[in-house]
Motif scaffolding. Structure first.
Motif, PDB file in Angstrom:
ATOM      1  N   CYS A 194       0.812  -1.227   0.000  1.00 39.46           N
ATOM      2  CA  CYS A 194       0.000   0.000   0.000  1.00 39.46           C
ATOM      3  C   CYS A 194       0.842   1.274   0.000  1.00 39.46           C
ATOM      4  O   CYS A 194       0.409   2.317  -0.465  1.00 39.46           O
ATOM      5  CB  CYS A 194      -0.974  -0.016   1.166  1.00 39.46           C
ATOM      6  SG  CYS A 194      -0.217   0.349   2.765  1.00 39.46           S
ATOM      7  N   GLY A 195       2.064   1.195   0.555  1.00 39.16           N
ATOM      8  CA  GLY A 195       2.909   2.382   0.606  1.00 39.16           C
ATOM      9  C   GLY A 195       2.595   3.315   1.757  1.00 39.16           C
ATOM     10  O   GLY A 195       3.309   4.299   1.983  1.00 39.16           O
ATOM     11  N   HIS A 196       1.516   3.042   2.520  1.00 35.25           N
ATOM     12  CA  HIS A 196       1.066   3.989   3.546  1.00 35.25           C
ATOM     13  C   HIS A 196       1.013   3.423   4.956  1.00 35.25           C
ATOM     14  O   HIS A 196       0.987   4.181   5.916  1.00 35.25           O
ATOM     15  CB  HIS A 196      -0.332   4.520   3.195  1.00 35.25           C
ATOM     16  CG  HIS A 196      -0.407   5.084   1.819  1.00 35.25           C
ATOM     17  ND1 HIS A 196       0.306   6.189   1.430  1.00 35.25           N
ATOM     18  CD2 HIS A 196      -1.091   4.677   0.727  1.00 35.25           C
ATOM     19  CE1 HIS A 196       0.056   6.440   0.154  1.00 35.25           C
ATOM     20  NE2 HIS A 196      -0.776   5.536  -0.296  1.00 35.25           N
ATOM     21  N   CYS A 197       0.967   2.090   5.087  1.00 34.25           N
ATOM     22  CA  CYS A 197       0.838   1.514   6.442  1.00 34.25           C
ATOM     23  C   CYS A 197       2.188   1.621   7.165  1.00 34.25           C
ATOM     24  O   CYS A 197       3.205   1.992   6.580  1.00 34.25           O
ATOM     25  CB  CYS A 197       0.362   0.059   6.365  1.00 34.25           C
ATOM     26  SG  CYS A 197       1.607  -1.077   5.752  1.00 34.25           S
ATOM     27  N   CYS A 223       5.037  -0.402   5.571  1.00 33.57           N
ATOM     28  CA  CYS A 223       5.523   0.220   4.329  1.00 33.57           C
ATOM     29  C   CYS A 223       6.382   1.445   4.657  1.00 33.57           C
ATOM     30  O   CYS A 223       7.455   1.630   4.084  1.00 33.57           O
ATOM     31  CB  CYS A 223       4.353   0.626   3.436  1.00 33.57           C
ATOM     32  SG  CYS A 223       3.613  -0.767   2.559  1.00 33.57           S
ATOM     33  N   CYS A 242       3.527  -5.510   4.778  1.00 30.03           N
ATOM     34  CA  CYS A 242       2.390  -4.602   4.569  1.00 30.03           C
ATOM     35  C   CYS A 242       1.075  -5.316   4.880  1.00 30.03           C
ATOM     36  O   CYS A 242       0.855  -6.443   4.453  1.00 30.03           O
ATOM     37  CB  CYS A 242       2.377  -4.115   3.116  1.00 30.03           C
ATOM     38  SG  CYS A 242       0.921  -3.162   2.695  1.00 30.03           S
ATOM     39  N   GLU A 243       0.182  -4.617   5.603  1.00 28.63           N
ATOM     40  CA  GLU A 243      -1.119  -5.209   5.947  1.00 28.63           C
ATOM     41  C   GLU A 243      -1.988  -5.407   4.703  1.00 28.63           C
ATOM     42  O   GLU A 243      -2.929  -6.189   4.717  1.00 28.63           O
ATOM     43  CB  GLU A 243      -1.886  -4.264   6.879  1.00 28.63           C
ATOM     44  CG  GLU A 243      -1.255  -4.059   8.239  1.00 28.63           C
ATOM     45  CD  GLU A 243      -1.821  -2.821   8.939  1.00 28.63           C
ATOM     46  OE1 GLU A 243      -3.028  -2.550   8.772  1.00 28.63           O
ATOM     47  OE2 GLU A 243      -1.046  -2.141   9.632  1.00 28.63           O
TER      48      GLU A 243
HETATM   49 ZN    ZN Z   1       1.492  -1.077   3.399  1.00 31.90          ZN
END
Ligand code: ZN
Length: 338
Positions: A89-92, A95, A103-104
């Motif tokens: 996702c790049g955001h959790c 990440c 990553c979740e």
């Molecule tokens: Zn992530």
């Protein structure tokens, strides 16, 4: 387009070669005209009940760009490509901390989404890598999942180096054929297990220093004999229940078992005291990073890592190819040519 689809869970007979609507790239996606796709054990787990229905499997994809979705820049139609099969996702938190494999919201293309057992597939533009000039579509498709997993297990988790002795189970598996080569590239002594003389010879050709035929010899005894009774530093185990205990027993004190699969079953009993008395380390390895794939692809494009292809089938023979994998008749990757 033609695709291999399953509409219900079960055996390889559930795979249907049929006509389905062409997928269309969403903004940020690319439509790839598939030229080759490699099989993975994951495809079998999906078919046994691990994916949404109906489903098209296939995570290791090479081909040509057929259409760009909106907002995609830096790529062009007709470009030859190989696809990195993992999205994060790049955001959790994982990440943001630089651990995309944890990553979740991680997804494997062809697992939760439709994959490359088809004439066309859509993938995120950031997953596109240019096909190295020296690699065929089949060779490139043979690399992503197995090659990157081998790197993640042996290099990133196992910290292999020239002083290491490594035990790799199941010489013919996709992960093993790359783990053997990486072990030798990093200067380690490599021991593999297998069950046939034919696979033993191929493993030696890839660089394995010692081959143990587990049908003729106790693996732990053989490892002790080959290591002056010390045991190995690292075990690469994707076999699961059948080998887990012997993997632990084959380790030297403080050695590490890297586990990445359960092709023979998930559950075992083991002696906890053996684990702590010998200060052993057990580490799980599920997927891998884009950087690891980049290094695998670079080494293959330079001819230092050899893509290992066992057999190429036409897309319409996907069921036969999956049966070959279920019966462990392959040495290296099974490929569907589209
Ligand atoms: Zn992530």
């Amino acid at each position: 387009m033609k695709a291999v689809v399953f509409h219900e869970y079960g055996g390889a007979d559930k795979l249907r070669y049929e006509d389905v609507p062409n997928p269309s790239p969403q903004p940020g996606e690319v439509l790839v005209r598939v030229k080759a796709v490699a099989l993975n054990h994951l495809d079998i787990w999906e078919r046994m009940g691990g994916s949404p229905l109906p489903h098209i499997s296939g995570s290791d994809i090479s081909g040509e760009i057929a259409k760009l979705g909106d907002c995609v820049t830096g790529l062009k139609n007709g470009e030859k490509v190989v696809v990195f099969p993992l999205t994060s996702c790049g955001h959790c938190e994982a990440c943001l901390l630089g651990r995309p494999t944890q990553c979740e919201h991680r997804q494997i293309i062809g697992n939760q989404t439709n994959g490359g057992y088809a004439e066309y597939v859509t993938v995120p533009a950031e997953n596109i890598f240019p096909l190295p000039e020296k690699l065929s579509f089949e060779e490139a498709a043979a690399l992503p999942l197995a090659g990157s997993t081998a790197w993640h297990m042996l290099v990133s988790k196992g910290h292999v180096d020239a002083t290491s002795t490594v035990l790799i189970h199941g010489a013919g598996s996709g992960v093993s054929v790359y783990a053997v080569q990486l072990g030798k590239i990093f200067g380690a002594k490599v021991i593999v297990t297998t069950s046939t003389e034919e696979k033993a010879k191929k493993a030696r050709d890839l660089g394995a220093d010692h081959v143990i035929n587990y049908l003729n010899e106790n693996v732990v005894d053989a490892v002790k004999r080959l290591t002056n009774e010390h045991g190995v530093d690292i075990v690469i185990d994707h076999v699961g229940a059948a080998t887990f205990n012997e993997s632990l027993q084959a380790l030297r004190m403080g050695g590490k078992l890297v586990s990445a699969g359960v092709t023979t079953g998930k559950k075992i009993e083991f002696d906890i005291s053996f684990l702590y008395r010998n200060e052993l380390i057990i580490e799980g390895s599920y997927i891998y990073t884009m950087g690891e794939f980049y290094q695998v692809l670079k080494m293959a494009s330079e001819g230092r890592l050899k893509p290992v292809i066992s057999q190429v089938f036409p897309l319409s023979k996907a069921a036969e190819a999956q049966r070959t994998m279920e019966e462990a008749r392959q040495f290296g990757k099974l490929i569907l040519k589209v």
